[in-house]
Design an enzyme around this catalytic site. Structure first.
Site, short mmCIF file in Angstrom:
data_model
loop_
_atom_site.label_atom_id
_atom_site.label_comp_id
_atom_site.label_asym_id
_atom_site.label_seq_id
_atom_site.Cartn_x
_atom_site.Cartn_y
_atom_site.Cartn_z
N THR A 14 0.61 -0.94 0.00
CA THR A 14 0.16 0.15 -0.01
C THR A 14 0.64 0.91 0.01
OG1 THR A 14 -1.30 -1.17 1.21
CG2 THR A 14 -1.69 1.18 2.05
N SER A 58 1.60 -7.97 -1.39
CA SER A 58 2.76 -8.34 0.07
C SER A 58 2.13 -10.06 -0.21
CB SER A 58 2.54 -8.29 1.17
OG SER A 58 1.07 -8.06 1.78
N THR A 90 1.54 -4.19 4.21
CA THR A 90 1.02 -4.66 5.33
C THR A 90 0.99 -6.21 5.79
OG1 THR A 90 -0.58 -3.79 5.48
CG2 THR A 90 0.87 -2.05 6.43
N ASP A 91 -0.13 -6.61 4.66
CA ASP A 91 -0.78 -8.04 4.81
C ASP A 91 -0.03 -9.26 5.02
OD1 ASP A 91 -3.64 -6.65 3.73
OD2 ASP A 91 -3.50 -8.11 2.25
#
Ligand code: ASP
Length: 328
Positions: A14, A58, A90-91
């Site tokens: 992101t 990710s 971030t995932d």
């Protein structure tokens, strides 16, 4: 005195995402150079060597790519970097950070950071997180702490950090532990000292997989029964409560544990598995008798990565897993 050298690798996520070509939603598009151009403050802190290694969401990062990041980061330290930063989505950040933390052999910090808001969104958090990551990567107090995750002015240990909210700015927490430190007026303040680390050898193979299955209410055993024939190097079960499964699953796990390493972790998200409390069929005492190892505080996803790393260098994987889990 010359400014320290700081290496930054961009992988996407992101932090790098904006709207593209009239397509719906945001996608990876901002590379490392553009990221730096938006943050002139970095130039006063360090000589920055930045590289775009990937521009992907990710969830699509692979083990091979992450080992390439590890090799790249090692090369930066060999070239004199005082610290290394990796930006990604971030995932899966908690997984990448932990995977590299298992291997990172240097006292210099390797810092992961990311963003919850897209690069063109109002109050995008990417630049602030990157600046905070640079502060942490260059701080003498960060030495010897392995891989750190810096988000929302907090510094987390790779071993404990988790994404615990889907979209909130403060999505990253370290349940049961809290952050190692935080950023205050542009400086990092640690609340805990560094703990001794023992890096594992870099895997010599990367074509293997460890399965992760969650034990759920009234689950059938169809998938579980197929597992030994599917070529997995091991199995992690995200068990209920303190590391439990149904009586039906327990029966099938006996055969699986004879064929490959099995770890039982907890799906609850906080706390340790038990080792000697419950004695019914499917409890931790029963599962250990059947050959499974209990995860302790390590979450199921991180157990999978630990097993993957150990299975990647061969030898007595089960024995080394047991030693590692017993030591935390
Ligand atoms: N939502 C994700 C992010 O925060 C997308 C990804 O993980 O790449 O970056």
């Amino acid at each position: 005195m010359p400014l320290p050298l700081l290496a930054i690798a961009a992988l996407g996520g992101t932090l790098s995402m904006t709207a593209r070509d009239g397509a719906p939603g945001i996608q990876p598009s901002v590379d490392a150079q553009a990221m730096l151009a938006a943050l002139p403050q970095l130039g006063a802190m360090a000589r920055v060597q930045a590289q775009t290694l990937r521009l992907v969401p990710s969830a699509s990062l692979t083990f091979v790519q992450l080992l390439e990041v590890f090799d790249w980061a090692n090369a930066q330290i060999a070239a004199g970097a005082a610290g290394v930063i990796v930006t990604q989505g971030t995932d899966t950040l908690e997984e990448s950070a932990f995977l590299l933390d298992l291997l990172w052999p240097h006292p210099q910090p390797l810092v992961f950071t990311a963003a919850m808001r897209g690069a063109a969104q109002v109050s995008a958090d990417g630049p602030a997180n990157l600046l905070a990551a640079a502060t942490v990567a260059l701080a003498p107090g960060s030495a010897g702490r392995g891989v750190l995750v810096v988000m929302n002015d907090s510094v987390h240990a790779a071993r404990h950090v988790r994404k615990t909210h889907t979209l909130a700015l403060d999505a990253f927490t370290s349940p049961g532990h809290g952050p190692l430190g935080s950023l205050v007026e542009g400086q990092v303040r640690y609340r805990h000292g560094a703990t001794p680390r023992q890096p594992l050898p870099r895997p010599t193979r990367s074509d293997h997989q460890v399965a992760l299955l969650e034990a759920t209410l009234a689950a059938d055993t169809l998938l579980l029964e197929q597992l030994p024939a599917l070529g997995y190097a091991g199995l992690v079960v995200a068990g209920s409560g303190a590391g439990h499964v149904s009586a039906e699953w327990a029966e099938v796990l006996t055969g699986i544990a004879a064929a490959m390493p099995v770890i039982i972790a907890s799906r609850t998200g906080q706390g340790s598995t038990a080792r000697q409390t419950y004695g019914y069929v499917g409890s931790e005492i029963d599962l250990q008798r059947r050959g499974a190892l209990m995860a302790g505080e390590l979450c199921p996803r991180k157990c999978r990565l630990l097993m993957w790393v150990l299975a990647g260098s061969g030898g007595d994987v089960r024995g080394r897993l047991g030693d590692w889990l017993a030591a935390i």
